[in-house]
Design an enzyme around this catalytic site. Structure first.
Site, PDB file in Angstrom:
ATOM      1  N   CYS A 129      33.016  53.487 -22.837  1.00  0.00           N
ATOM      2  CA  CYS A 129      31.734  53.342 -22.116  1.00  0.00           C
ATOM      3  C   CYS A 129      31.002  52.054 -22.481  1.00  0.00           C
ATOM      4  CB  CYS A 129      30.849  54.559 -22.350  1.00  0.00           C
ATOM      5  SG  CYS A 129      30.771  55.093 -24.060  1.00  0.00           S
ATOM      6  N   ARG A 150      37.955  78.046 -28.179  1.00  0.00           N
ATOM      7  CA  ARG A 150      36.644  78.700 -28.331  1.00  0.00           C
ATOM      8  C   ARG A 150      36.114  79.140 -26.976  1.00  0.00           C
ATOM      9  NH1 ARG A 150      36.464  74.258 -31.610  1.00  0.00           N
ATOM     10  NH2 ARG A 150      35.730  72.892 -29.947  1.00  0.00           N
ATOM     11  N   GLN A 187      23.640  51.915 -27.987  1.00  0.00           N
ATOM     12  CA  GLN A 187      24.329  52.947 -27.215  1.00  0.00           C
ATOM     13  C   GLN A 187      23.637  54.312 -27.311  1.00  0.00           C
ATOM     14  OE1 GLN A 187      28.487  50.808 -28.414  1.00  0.00           O
ATOM     15  NE2 GLN A 187      28.708  52.826 -27.511  1.00  0.00           N
ATOM     16  N   HIS A 233      23.728  52.763 -21.892  1.00  0.00           N
ATOM     17  CA  HIS A 233      24.030  51.802 -22.957  1.00  0.00           C
ATOM     18  C   HIS A 233      23.451  50.433 -22.580  1.00  0.00           C
ATOM     19  CE1 HIS A 233      26.451  54.820 -24.674  1.00  0.00           C
ATOM     20  NE2 HIS A 233      27.659  54.347 -24.466  1.00  0.00           N
ATOM     21  N   LYS A 264      37.422  48.805 -30.007  1.00  0.00           N
ATOM     22  CA  LYS A 264      37.778  49.150 -28.620  1.00  0.00           C
ATOM     23  C   LYS A 264      37.228  48.097 -27.663  1.00  0.00           C
ATOM     24  CE  LYS A 264      37.574  54.090 -29.483  1.00  0.00           C
ATOM     25  NZ  LYS A 264      36.696  55.263 -29.354  1.00  0.00           N
ATOM     26  N   ARG A 314      23.984  52.928 -32.550  1.00  0.00           N
ATOM     27  CA  ARG A 314      23.575  54.150 -31.837  1.00  0.00           C
ATOM     28  C   ARG A 314      22.059  54.222 -31.870  1.00  0.00           C
ATOM     29  NH1 ARG A 314      26.777  56.571 -28.664  1.00  0.00           N
ATOM     30  NH2 ARG A 314      28.352  57.049 -30.216  1.00  0.00           N
ATOM     31  N   VAL A 373      31.125  64.675 -20.860  1.00  0.00           N
ATOM     32  CA  VAL A 373      31.770  63.983 -19.737  1.00  0.00           C
ATOM     33  C   VAL A 373      32.290  65.002 -18.708  1.00  0.00           C
ATOM     34  CG1 VAL A 373      33.619  62.391 -19.079  1.00  0.00           C
ATOM     35  CG2 VAL A 373      32.367  62.018 -21.215  1.00  0.00           C
ATOM     36  N   GLU A 379      34.302  51.803 -32.276  1.00  0.00           N
ATOM     37  CA  GLU A 379      33.751  51.277 -31.023  1.00  0.00           C
ATOM     38  C   GLU A 379      33.930  49.750 -30.899  1.00  0.00           C
ATOM     39  OE1 GLU A 379      32.804  53.766 -29.283  1.00  0.00           O
ATOM     40  OE2 GLU A 379      31.487  53.042 -27.693  1.00  0.00           O
ATOM     41  N   ASN A 385      26.258  55.519 -19.293  1.00  0.00           N
ATOM     42  CA  ASN A 385      27.514  55.764 -20.024  1.00  0.00           C
ATOM     43  C   ASN A 385      28.276  56.994 -19.577  1.00  0.00           C
ATOM     44  OD1 ASN A 385      25.044  56.710 -21.555  1.00  0.00           O
ATOM     45  ND2 ASN A 385      26.623  57.931 -22.542  1.00  0.00           N
ATOM     46  N   THR A 386      27.596  58.035 -19.069  1.00  0.00           N
ATOM     47  CA  THR A 386      28.409  59.182 -18.628  1.00  0.00           C
ATOM     48  C   THR A 386      28.700  59.136 -17.122  1.00  0.00           C
ATOM     49  OG1 THR A 386      26.555  60.724 -18.290  1.00  0.00           O
ATOM     50  CG2 THR A 386      27.581  60.689 -20.490  1.00  0.00           C
TER      51      THR A 386
HETATM   52  P1  NAP Z   1      32.384  66.439 -26.044  1.00  0.00           P
HETATM   53  O1  NAP Z   1      31.050  66.599 -25.410  1.00  0.00           O
HETATM   54  O2  NAP Z   1      32.529  66.671 -27.502  1.00  0.00           O
HETATM   55  O3  NAP Z   1      33.441  67.382 -25.253  1.00  0.00           O
HETATM   56  C1  NAP Z   1      34.746  67.577 -25.703  1.00  0.00           C
HETATM   57  C2  NAP Z   1      35.502  68.516 -24.761  1.00  0.00           C
HETATM   58  O4  NAP Z   1      36.834  68.710 -25.305  1.00  0.00           O
HETATM   59  C3  NAP Z   1      34.889  69.915 -24.640  1.00  0.00           C
HETATM   60  O5  NAP Z   1      35.181  70.430 -23.366  1.00  0.00           O
HETATM   61  C4  NAP Z   1      35.652  70.712 -25.698  1.00  0.00           C
HETATM   62  O6  NAP Z   1      35.752  72.091 -25.404  1.00  0.00           O
HETATM   63  C5  NAP Z   1      37.031  70.093 -25.599  1.00  0.00           C
HETATM   64  N1  NAP Z   1      37.754  70.248 -26.861  1.00  0.00           N
HETATM   65  C6  NAP Z   1      37.321  69.912 -28.098  1.00  0.00           C
HETATM   66  N2  NAP Z   1      38.239  70.244 -29.030  1.00  0.00           N
HETATM   67  C7  NAP Z   1      39.262  70.821 -28.363  1.00  0.00           C
HETATM   68  C8  NAP Z   1      40.508  71.391 -28.765  1.00  0.00           C
HETATM   69  N3  NAP Z   1      40.899  71.411 -30.030  1.00  0.00           N
HETATM   70  N4  NAP Z   1      41.320  71.896 -27.805  1.00  0.00           N
HETATM   71  C9  NAP Z   1      40.957  71.839 -26.496  1.00  0.00           C
HETATM   72  N5  NAP Z   1      39.777  71.325 -26.068  1.00  0.00           N
HETATM   73  C10 NAP Z   1      38.954  70.814 -26.982  1.00  0.00           C
HETATM   74  O7  NAP Z   1      32.937  64.967 -25.793  1.00  0.00           O
HETATM   75  P2  NAP Z   1      32.650  63.960 -24.558  1.00  0.00           P
HETATM   76  O8  NAP Z   1      31.516  63.071 -24.869  1.00  0.00           O
HETATM   77  O9  NAP Z   1      32.680  64.719 -23.283  1.00  0.00           O
HETATM   78  O10 NAP Z   1      33.929  62.990 -24.673  1.00  0.00           O
HETATM   79  C11 NAP Z   1      35.216  63.361 -24.247  1.00  0.00           C
HETATM   80  C12 NAP Z   1      36.140  62.146 -24.309  1.00  0.00           C
HETATM   81  O11 NAP Z   1      35.626  61.121 -23.458  1.00  0.00           O
HETATM   82  C13 NAP Z   1      36.247  61.518 -25.715  1.00  0.00           C
HETATM   83  O12 NAP Z   1      37.547  61.028 -25.899  1.00  0.00           O
HETATM   84  C14 NAP Z   1      35.234  60.369 -25.638  1.00  0.00           C
HETATM   85  O13 NAP Z   1      35.547  59.337 -26.549  1.00  0.00           O
HETATM   86  C15 NAP Z   1      35.413  59.918 -24.204  1.00  0.00           C
HETATM   87  N6  NAP Z   1      34.270  59.230 -23.614  1.00  0.00           N
HETATM   88  C16 NAP Z   1      33.008  59.728 -23.718  1.00  0.00           C
HETATM   89  C17 NAP Z   1      31.942  59.049 -23.117  1.00  0.00           C
HETATM   90  C18 NAP Z   1      30.520  59.543 -23.202  1.00  0.00           C
HETATM   91  O14 NAP Z   1      29.620  58.810 -22.747  1.00  0.00           O
HETATM   92  N7  NAP Z   1      30.259  60.723 -23.759  1.00  0.00           N
HETATM   93  C19 NAP Z   1      32.193  57.890 -22.389  1.00  0.00           C
HETATM   94  C20 NAP Z   1      33.498  57.409 -22.296  1.00  0.00           C
HETATM   95  C21 NAP Z   1      34.520  58.092 -22.902  1.00  0.00           C
HETATM   96  P3  NAP Z   1      34.794  73.216 -26.113  1.00  0.00           P
HETATM   97  O15 NAP Z   1      33.446  73.100 -25.459  1.00  0.00           O
HETATM   98  O16 NAP Z   1      35.474  74.472 -25.796  1.00  0.00           O
HETATM   99  O17 NAP Z   1      34.755  72.864 -27.561  1.00  0.00           O
END
Ligand code: NAP
Length: 352
Positions: free
Chosen positions: A153, A40, A179, A245, A208, A238, A16, A205, A330-331
């Site tokens: 999403c 990291r 999804q 989605h 929510k 999934r 995201v 999911e 979704n994104t």
């Molecule tokens: P993701 O790809 O796993 O990205 C997670 C992000 O959070 C990365 O930047 C990661 O940094 C960081 N992070 C992880 N662990 C951390 C920690 N302990 N301390 C600080 N930063 C940390 O996840 P995503 O899909 O982008 O989703 C992010 C949020 O949006 C989630 O809550 C998800 O449920 C929600 N969401 C996602 C979507 C979708 O379609 N993907 C849609 C709606 C809502 P590093 O790279 O450094 O690990």
């Protein structure tokens, strides 16, 4: 000097976060000033920490930006910012968004605060008046900033289609989702689990979707939100699709309008973002396709730059009143695009 609002993105390296970066390039109102991610990544240049997943090139100046730790002090030391987009894992988002929200407007994609009584859950075309809830929140918490949230999403596409149906009295809704993989973040579901397969479970999911839609379609009474009253049941899967989605929806209504009338209310549906001509508002939030086999993720997810929801296969249902299929990116609409549209609404209304 630019008078754009400067934004910090927390979770900038994720699926995201990267979409936020892509969509904010050349945005007329916002510019990126701070990127934050986990320990990291912190301390590295963005280009050295990220696995860039977008179809467009990583912008050079973004690649050179430093990544900071996710706390207010580190973010403030890295650059000035006026508002915050968060896309963090939910457990981390809870305390982090409280820390930032005390000082800055926080636009959250995480689930943790969505159902808090004093936190708005916004789809700008549906419930723009709910943004006033941040004033209640600020007063109660004695905050300068606030937290506002976007739905899951899987909630967004379905709920946008339900809004225009409310005039016919919604009694019950059943939805089965298919999804995309990017909904699970990066690296997400392992290849060996999803190739040649469908996984009929996504943690949390269904709960929510079943709760969030009722809050969004509810009414703001000046102090809190009274939830919409209909019944909603979700079943989530999934599937092996990168983005988009797809949802199969069955709706029972009080009235039985002809299908032409439903097509008409979907097609005519517009909201505050269209009236205000917000930069990220699609001309048409709902696009109806008339072919027998659409919408499909590969062909329809980018409709309206990924901000429109595409509806098709509209027909009468022998048990419920009608059934149809909808598709949302979704994104984009389901995440970063929806977050940016919300932020534009708050700015246009003078709240951020
Ligand atoms: P993701 O790809 O796993 O990205 C997670 C992000 O959070 C990365 O930047 C990661 O940094 C960081 N992070 C992880 N662990 C951390 C920690 N302990 N301390 C600080 N930063 C940390 O996840 P995503 O899909 O982008 O989703 C992010 C949020 O949006 C989630 O809550 C998800 O449920 C929600 N969401 C996602 C979507 C979708 O379609 N993907 C849609 C709606 C809502 P590093 O790279 O450094 O690990």
């Amino acid at each position: 000097m630019s008078n754009k609002r400067r934004v910090a993105i927390l979770g900038a390296t994720g699926a995201v976060g990267q979409r936020y970066i892509q969509l904010l390039q050349k945005h007329p109102w916002f510019e990126i000033s701070v990127l934050a991610a986990s320990d990291r990544s912190a301390g590295k240049k963005f280009k050295d920490a990220v696995t860039w997943l977008m179809e467009t090139e990583l912008p050079k100046e973004i690649g050179e930006m430093p990544i900071t730790h996710i706390d207010v002090k580190s973010a403030e030391q890295t650059g000035d910012f006026d508002l915050v987009f968060t896309s963090l894992p939910s457990d981390l988002a809870g305390p982090t968004e409280n820390e930032f929200g005390a000082h800055y407007p926080v636009f959250s994609k995480a689930s943790v605060h969505r159902m808090d009584k004093d936190v708005p859950l916004i789809i700008p075309e549906i419930n723009p008046d709910h943004i006033e809830l941040v004033k209640v929140q600020q007063k109660k918490r004695n905050w300068k900033g606030f937290i506002t949230t976007d739905p899951n999403c899987g909630t967004i596409g379905m709920t946008l289609t339900l809004k225009p149906l409310m005039q016919f009295g919604i009694q019950q809704v059943m939805v089965t989702t298919m999804q995309a993989l990017s909904g699970a973040g990066y690296p997400g579901v392992s290849a060996i689990d999803i190739i040649d397969n469908v996984v009929p479970y996504i943690s949390g999911e269904e709960e929510k979707i079943e709760s969030e839609a009722l809050k969004i379609l509810g009414s703001f009474n000046g102090a809190t939100v009274d939830y919409a009253k209909f019944q909603l049941s979700a079943s989530c899967n999934r599937v092996n699709v990168k983005d988009g989605h797809l949802e199969s929806i069955f709706v029972k209504l009080d009235k039985e309008p002809p299908l032409e009338k439903i097509i008409d209310v979907f097609t005519q549906f517009k909201g505050e973002p269209q009236k205000l001509n917000l930069p990220s508002a699609p001309a048409q939030p709902l696009i109806v396709r008339h072919e027998k086999n659409r919408p499909q993720p590969r062909y329809d997810r980018d409709a309206g730059q990924g901000q429109s929801v595409v509806v098709g296969r509209l027909r009468k249902d022998p048990i419920m009143t009608l059934k149809y299929t909808c598709l949302s990116h979704n994104t984009i609409r389901g995440a970063a695009g929806g977050g940016i549209l919300s932020a534009e609404l708050y700015v246009a209304k003078g709240l951020a």
